[in-house]
Design a protein around this motif. Structure first.
Motif, PDB file in Angstrom:
ATOM      1  N   SER A  47       0.832  -1.201   0.000  1.00 39.71           N
ATOM      2  CA  SER A  47       0.000   0.000   0.000  1.00 39.71           C
ATOM      3  C   SER A  47       0.869   1.254   0.000  1.00 39.71           C
ATOM      4  CB  SER A  47      -0.922   0.012   1.216  1.00 39.71           C
ATOM      5  OG  SER A  47      -0.160  -0.010   2.418  1.00 39.71           O
ATOM      6  N   ALA A  48       0.287   2.351  -0.422  1.00 38.37           N
ATOM      7  CA  ALA A  48       1.037   3.605  -0.555  1.00 38.37           C
ATOM      8  C   ALA A  48       1.599   4.071   0.781  1.00 38.37           C
ATOM      9  CB  ALA A  48       0.138   4.682  -1.162  1.00 38.37           C
ATOM     10  N   ASP A  49       0.826   3.890   1.865  1.00 39.95           N
ATOM     11  CA  ASP A  49       1.298   4.372   3.159  1.00 39.95           C
ATOM     12  C   ASP A  49       2.465   3.544   3.684  1.00 39.95           C
ATOM     13  OD1 ASP A  49      -0.677   2.311   3.440  1.00 39.95           O
ATOM     14  OD2 ASP A  49      -0.738   2.709   5.592  1.00 39.95           O
ATOM     15  N   LEU A  50       2.428   2.236   3.467  1.00 38.20           N
ATOM     16  CA  LEU A  50       3.532   1.387   3.930  1.00 38.20           C
ATOM     17  C   LEU A  50       4.792   1.615   3.102  1.00 38.20           C
ATOM     18  CD1 LEU A  50       1.575  -1.924   4.611  1.00 38.20           C
ATOM     19  CD2 LEU A  50       2.613  -0.424   6.327  1.00 38.20           C
ATOM     20  N   ILE A  51       4.625   1.777   1.797  1.00 36.91           N
ATOM     21  CA  ILE A  51       5.774   2.087   0.940  1.00 36.91           C
ATOM     22  C   ILE A  51       6.375   3.427   1.356  1.00 36.91           C
ATOM     23  CG2 ILE A  51       6.490   2.725  -1.397  1.00 36.91           C
ATOM     24  CD1 ILE A  51       6.130  -0.234  -1.163  1.00 36.91           C
ATOM     25  N   ALA A  52       5.517   4.414   1.632  1.00 34.37           N
ATOM     26  CA  ALA A  52       6.010   5.733   2.054  1.00 34.37           C
ATOM     27  C   ALA A  52       6.770   5.632   3.371  1.00 34.37           C
ATOM     28  CB  ALA A  52       4.838   6.702   2.190  1.00 34.37           C
ATOM     29  N   ARG A  53       6.264   4.805   4.276  1.00 35.87           N
ATOM     30  CA  ARG A  53       6.937   4.624   5.566  1.00 35.87           C
ATOM     31  C   ARG A  53       8.321   3.998   5.362  1.00 35.87           C
ATOM     32  NH1 ARG A  53       4.102   5.109  10.283  1.00 35.87           N
ATOM     33  NH2 ARG A  53       5.294   4.531  12.130  1.00 35.87           N
ATOM     34  N   MET A  54       8.391   3.025   4.465  1.00 31.93           N
ATOM     35  CA  MET A  54       9.687   2.432   4.142  1.00 31.93           C
ATOM     36  C   MET A  54      10.622   3.457   3.505  1.00 31.93           C
ATOM     37  SD  MET A  54       8.484  -1.318   2.722  1.00 31.93           S
ATOM     38  CE  MET A  54      10.099  -1.651   1.970  1.00 31.93           C
ATOM     39  N   LYS A  55      10.088   4.286   2.608  1.00 31.85           N
ATOM     40  CA  LYS A  55      10.914   5.285   1.915  1.00 31.85           C
ATOM     41  C   LYS A  55      11.502   6.303   2.902  1.00 31.85           C
ATOM     42  CE  LYS A  55      10.496   4.108  -2.492  1.00 31.85           C
ATOM     43  NZ  LYS A  55       9.827   4.983  -3.459  1.00 31.85           N
TER      44      LYS A  55
END
Length: 299
Positions: free
Chosen positions: A235-243
């Motif tokens: 999901s976009a939020d999890l990818i953003a958190r990883m980034k």
């Protein structure tokens, strides 16, 4: 005698036995050895010089190394010498991985399989927070007049933005290695083992994932594979958190490298590594997607 010879001499089980000591290359903090006792190999880790300045707690490392072994992803700890911090571990017959090897098809998912086993294992002794560690490293550099790359202090506002955004929806912490660069994976053909628990602690799992993605310089597809393999979705939020944690990986470990450039006796270009990591962090903070990542994790 050398430190490793003194340590070997203190292990009662090894007294009077045929012992050979072979230095191993690759450590960036410690010196490592393969010690054979009557033909049986052991891995012996000798702490590096002044590593307490890097916020390495040897009792924490010992406890967490045993917990990781219990989780089935790390070698068994066989001996620990409290006076010197020397640790003797089971010798794993596996291939030390490289960034190139871990960029092969399917490897991101294999990495996550081992990471998930670690994260599901026994809790670690202490917590790990890269924001607090960065503050500590910066204060140490100021106190000891250690050179750091240009612009670090001026960028602390952006670091505060990252922490504030990620604090809106905190994830439950799990036992993390926190330092999964390529060489801390060993492949025995069946599974990837995770080694070196100096910086381990209970942490947000997306730091572990983001940190290892940054170490491997994974592309967008590989980052998505890691996220989906771990969470079941990308999901976009999890990818953003990883980034954002990929940025924090370079921010914190970049300072670590600057400190090592001053205190370490290991033959490695730590200053060059500090510059490289800080440049990557700055590029991401100045990128068009930075504000989007902040919004995604906070919404």
């Amino acid at each position: 005698m050398s430190v490793v010879e003194e340590a070997v001499a203190k292990i009662e089980d090894w007294k009077g036995r045929d012992i050979s000591i072979q230095s191993l290359s690759g450590g960036l903090t410690n010196t490592n050895y393969k010690v054979e006792v009557d033909g049986t190999p052991y891995f012996v880790r000798v702490p590096g010089q002044s590593t307490e300045l890097l916020a390495v707690n040897r009792e924490n490392e010992y406890h967490n190394s045993k917990a990781a072994a219990q989780a089935g992803v790390a070698p068994n700890v066989l001996y620990y010498l409290t006076d010197s911090g020397v640790m003797v571990l089971e010798f794993l017959n596996g291939k030390t991985m490289s960034k190139e090897m871990l960029n092969a098809p399917g490897m991101p998912t294999r990495m996550v399989q081992s990471i998930k086993r670690l994260h599901a294992g026994p809790r670690f002794l202490t917590d790990f927070n890269m924001f607090r560690l960065t503050e500590y490293y910066l204060s140490l550099c100021k106190e000891r007049q250690i050179r750091i790359p240009d612009g670090y202090v001026e960028r602390m506002r952006a670091i505060d933005q990252i922490e504030k955004a990620m604090s809106v929806h905190l994830l439950d912490t799990v036992p993390c290695n926190n330092d999964l660069l390529a060489e801390n994976y060993l492949d025995d053909g069946k599974q990837l083992w995770l080694i070196d628990y100096e910086y381990s602690g209970n942490n947000d799992p997306t730091f572990e994932l983001g940190n290892t993605c940054q170490e491997m310089q994974f592309n967008e597809e590989q980052i998505g594979e890691v996220c989906a393999a771990y969470f079941g979705m990308a999901s976009a939020d999890l990818i953003a958190r990883m980034k954002l944690n990929m940025i924090m990986s370079d921010v914190g470990w970049g300072l670590w490298a600057a400190i090592q450039a001053r205190i370490s006796i290991i033959d490695f270009d730590f200053w060059g590594w500090a510059i490289e990591r800080w440049s990557r962090a700055v590029e991401k903070m100045d990128g068009a997607e930075f504000d989007t990542w902040l919004r995604e994790v906070a919404k």
